[in-house]
Design a protein around this motif. Structure first.
Motif, short mmCIF file in Angstrom:
data_model
loop_
_atom_site.label_atom_id
_atom_site.label_comp_id
_atom_site.label_asym_id
_atom_site.label_seq_id
_atom_site.Cartn_x
_atom_site.Cartn_y
_atom_site.Cartn_z
N TRP A 286 40.95 -19.80 22.54
CA TRP A 286 40.56 -18.43 22.88
C TRP A 286 39.04 -18.29 22.77
CZ3 TRP A 286 43.88 -13.86 23.30
CH2 TRP A 286 45.25 -14.15 23.26
N GLY A 287 38.48 -17.55 23.71
CA GLY A 287 37.07 -17.19 23.64
C GLY A 287 36.97 -15.69 23.51
N PHE A 288 36.17 -15.23 22.56
CA PHE A 288 36.02 -13.79 22.35
C PHE A 288 34.75 -13.30 23.05
CE2 PHE A 288 38.50 -12.85 18.17
CZ PHE A 288 39.63 -13.38 18.75
N ILE A 289 34.92 -12.41 24.00
CA ILE A 289 33.77 -11.76 24.62
C ILE A 289 33.61 -10.43 23.88
CG2 ILE A 289 32.83 -10.79 26.74
CD1 ILE A 289 34.34 -12.89 28.32
N GLY A 290 32.60 -10.38 23.03
CA GLY A 290 32.42 -9.20 22.17
C GLY A 290 32.66 -9.55 20.72
N ALA A 291 31.61 -9.43 19.92
CA ALA A 291 31.72 -9.69 18.48
C ALA A 291 32.04 -8.35 17.82
CB ALA A 291 30.40 -10.25 17.96
N SER A 292 33.30 -7.94 17.95
CA SER A 292 33.67 -6.55 17.62
C SER A 292 34.43 -6.44 16.30
CB SER A 292 34.55 -5.99 18.74
OG SER A 292 35.80 -6.65 18.71
N ASP A 293 34.56 -5.21 15.88
CA ASP A 293 35.32 -4.86 14.68
C ASP A 293 36.82 -5.18 14.86
OD1 ASP A 293 35.12 -2.98 12.10
OD2 ASP A 293 36.94 -2.45 13.18
N ILE A 294 37.38 -4.78 16.01
CA ILE A 294 38.82 -4.99 16.22
C ILE A 294 39.14 -6.48 16.31
CG2 ILE A 294 38.62 -4.63 18.74
CD1 ILE A 294 41.65 -3.62 16.70
N ALA A 295 38.24 -7.27 16.88
CA ALA A 295 38.47 -8.72 16.95
C ALA A 295 38.52 -9.29 15.54
CB ALA A 295 37.35 -9.39 17.76
N ARG A 296 37.57 -8.87 14.71
CA ARG A 296 37.51 -9.40 13.34
C ARG A 296 38.75 -8.99 12.52
NH1 ARG A 296 32.89 -10.32 9.80
NH2 ARG A 296 31.51 -9.35 11.33
N ASN A 297 39.10 -7.69 12.62
CA ASN A 297 40.12 -7.18 11.70
C ASN A 297 41.56 -7.35 12.18
OD1 ASN A 297 38.38 -6.28 9.61
ND2 ASN A 297 37.69 -4.68 11.00
#
Ligand code: NDP
Length: 339
Positions: free
Chosen positions: A9-20
């Motif tokens: 998986w690649g995350f586009i966006g270093a976001s809060d929802i991705a982290r949590n």
């Protein structure tokens, strides 16, 4: 795609929802790993990657999409960026799980869905509440006729926006801020899912109650009329600390009362009121809604079934939210435009 091949998986966006929510949900699946994260700021990407144990940090979408280990992208940037990033990912042959709202207009959302379809990649919208046992159980009971003909629904989704999220949602209309694009999309998706019905028109009032600024609303109340004739009230806010959440459906024979079900955790409870009896409904063993969503998405990538919420579902929820926002701005009822 071979079944059993690991999914990067690649995350586009270093976001809060991705982290949590999403990193744990992906790591809960066998043969799935988060390979890279992309932020517009390389230092931030590196910092985020090191805090979350992601091996690679990129500062451009193109660099992330060129990574051959990545076959699925999860897009959780601010809402105005989802459109171009989805088109680029589809062009690169990557499957796309995109955050809600899909984007800012029906035309752009339609283009996203078409681009993924034309590229032969799976597209999902991260409407997590469909994955909750409470909502799945209510959908099944309604389909089985347990409440008779559904006539009315009420969604209580007025919450207090946590201070760490009090940024673009409150002050940046150009980034898709506002409670309607943030929360009314989820109400719509959950109502569509539970009722198996679509919204025909909406009347809404919005307001600023101390958190949002400029052309951004932080509270909305309204009514949706569905194709079947059912009417649904909704109340969404960033400003209310103690209301709790809820979801009710009232039919000709019985009513469903669900409390605490519009937040992912804890799971909440569902009750069936029939004549003078109120009984709790068994909604099954609780499983994290993001874990279920990622599992269904991965299965769709492997050729089994479809994502919990598809790109088309994201288009539908966006269409209703845009109609609600227009209604609140114009002071008139608005018929939902789906294309
Ligand atoms: P965040 O505000 O955490 O992140 C959004 C963007 O803001 C990031 O892509 C990042 O840009 C930038 N950013 C984040 N933190 C910082 C920082 N400290 N300094 C500078 N820039 C920063 O967004 P959310 O996680 O709240 O929401 C992201 C998306 O997910 C939205 O579309 C939202 O609607 C959706 N969402 C969905 C939920 C669901 O349950 N389905 C729940 C919550 C959100 P860059 O990438 O360039 O670093």
């Amino acid at each position: 795609m071979n079944i059993g091949k690991p999914h990067g998986w690649g995350f586009i966006g270093a976001s809060d929802i991705a982290r949590n929510a999403m990193i744990p949900a992906i790591r809960a699946q066998p043969h799935n790993f988060v390979k890279a994260v992309m932020s517009s700021n390389l230092e931030r990407a590196k910092q985020y990657a090191s805090e979350t144990d992601i091996p690679v940090a990129y500062d451009s979408v193109a660099a992330l999409l060129a990574d051959p280990d990545i076959d699925i992208v999860y897009i959780s940037t601010t809402n105005e960026l989802h459109h171009s990033q989805t088109l680029a990912a589809a062009k690169a042959g990557k499957h796309v799980l995109c955050e809600k709202p899909l984007t800012m207009s029906i035309e752009a959302a339609t283009e996203m869905v078409k681009a993924c379809r034309d590229a032969g990649v799976v597209m999902g919208t991260n409407h997590h509440l469909r994955n909750a046992g409470a909502h799945r159980t209510m959908r099944r009971m309604i389909a089985e006729g347990k409440i008779g003909q559904p006539l009315a629904a009420r969604v209580f989704h007025a919450v207090y926006l946590p201070p760490r999220l009090q940024g673009w949602r409150l002050h940046k209309p150009e980034a898709g801020g506002g409670v309607i694009l943030d929360i009314t999309v989820h109400d719509t998706d959950t109502l569509r899912f539970v009722l198996n019905d679509d919204v025909e028109s909406v009347t809404a009032f919005s307001s600023q109650q101390g958190l949002a600024s400029g052309a951004v609303e932080d509270t909305v109340m309204g009514v949706m009329r569905f194709r079947s004739g059912l009417l649904a009230q909704f109340h969404d806010a960033f400003t209310i600390k103690h209301a709790g959440t809820g979801f009710q459906v009232h039919g000709t024979e019985a009513s469903l009362f669900a409390a605490g079900v519009m937040k992912p955790n804890p799971p909440g409870k569902v009750f069936l009121q029939h004549e003078d009896k109120m009984e709790e409904v068994d909604t099954g063993e609780h499983e994290d809604v993001y874990v279920v969503g990622v599992r269904n998405f991965v299965q769709a990538v492997e050729g089994h079934g479809s994502p919990s919420a598809t790109g088309e579902d994201g288009l539908h929820s966006l269409a209703v939210a845009l109609a609600a926002r227009e209604s609140a701005r114009m002071g008139a009822s608005v018929r939902v435009r789906y294309q």
